[in-house]
Write a protein that holds these residues in place. Structure first.
Motif, PDB file in Angstrom:
ATOM      1  N   ASP A  15      -5.691  -6.594 -35.436  1.00 21.50           N
ATOM      2  CA  ASP A  15      -5.808  -5.614 -36.523  1.00 21.50           C
ATOM      3  C   ASP A  15      -4.409  -5.096 -36.828  1.00 21.50           C
ATOM      4  OD1 ASP A  15      -6.684  -3.792 -38.369  1.00 21.50           O
ATOM      5  OD2 ASP A  15      -7.389  -2.350 -36.869  1.00 21.50           O
ATOM      6  N   SER A  17      -1.438  -4.169 -40.088  1.00 20.33           N
ATOM      7  CA  SER A  17      -1.104  -3.943 -41.493  1.00 20.33           C
ATOM      8  C   SER A  17       0.395  -4.204 -41.656  1.00 20.33           C
ATOM      9  CB  SER A  17      -1.403  -2.501 -41.902  1.00 20.33           C
ATOM     10  OG  SER A  17      -2.778  -2.237 -41.753  1.00 20.33           O
ATOM     11  N   SER A  26      -0.421  -5.906 -46.557  1.00 24.44           N
ATOM     12  CA  SER A  26      -1.184  -7.120 -46.220  1.00 24.44           C
ATOM     13  C   SER A  26      -1.899  -6.892 -44.900  1.00 24.44           C
ATOM     14  CB  SER A  26      -0.256  -8.322 -46.076  1.00 24.44           C
ATOM     15  OG  SER A  26       0.276  -8.678 -47.310  1.00 24.44           O
ATOM     16  N   ARG A  27      -3.129  -7.364 -44.825  1.00 17.07           N
ATOM     17  CA  ARG A  27      -3.919  -7.278 -43.595  1.00 17.07           C
ATOM     18  C   ARG A  27      -4.447  -8.678 -43.266  1.00 17.07           C
ATOM     19  NH1 ARG A  27      -4.780  -2.577 -46.360  1.00 17.07           N
ATOM     20  NH2 ARG A  27      -4.275  -0.704 -45.203  1.00 17.07           N
ATOM     21  N   LYS A  29      -6.206 -11.778 -41.772  1.00 13.49           N
ATOM     22  CA  LYS A  29      -7.463 -11.930 -41.042  1.00 13.49           C
ATOM     23  C   LYS A  29      -7.462 -13.205 -40.211  1.00 13.49           C
ATOM     24  CE  LYS A  29     -10.266  -9.392 -44.385  1.00 13.49           C
ATOM     25  NZ  LYS A  29      -9.861  -8.140 -43.901  1.00 13.49           N
TER      26      LYS A  29
END
Length: 66
Positions: A15, A17, A26-27, A29
């Protein structure tokens, strides 16, 4: 195939950022905290079409038969 990997490794998704130059965040995944050995095993299971018969145990970093 990508969805199978995401589902399989959901418990170890990182998790994070990341601020971009334009000010957006932007995160990702697609980043997971697993060993190279585990990645190799996942690739093998995907190639054999057996990934859905296994689960990932994040405590032991092991792939276990369901």
């Amino acid at each position: 195939m990508e969805q199978s990997i995401h589902t399989f490794l959901d418990s170890v998704r990182i998790d994070i950022s990341i601020p971009e130059q334009d000010g957006s965040i932007s995160r990702p995944k697609e980043w997971f905290r697993v060993s190279l050995k585990t990645i190799d095993e996942i690739v093998q299971l995907l190639g054999e079409g057996k990934i859905n018969d296994y689960i990932y145990d994040k405590r032991t970093d092991c792939i276990l038969k369901k």
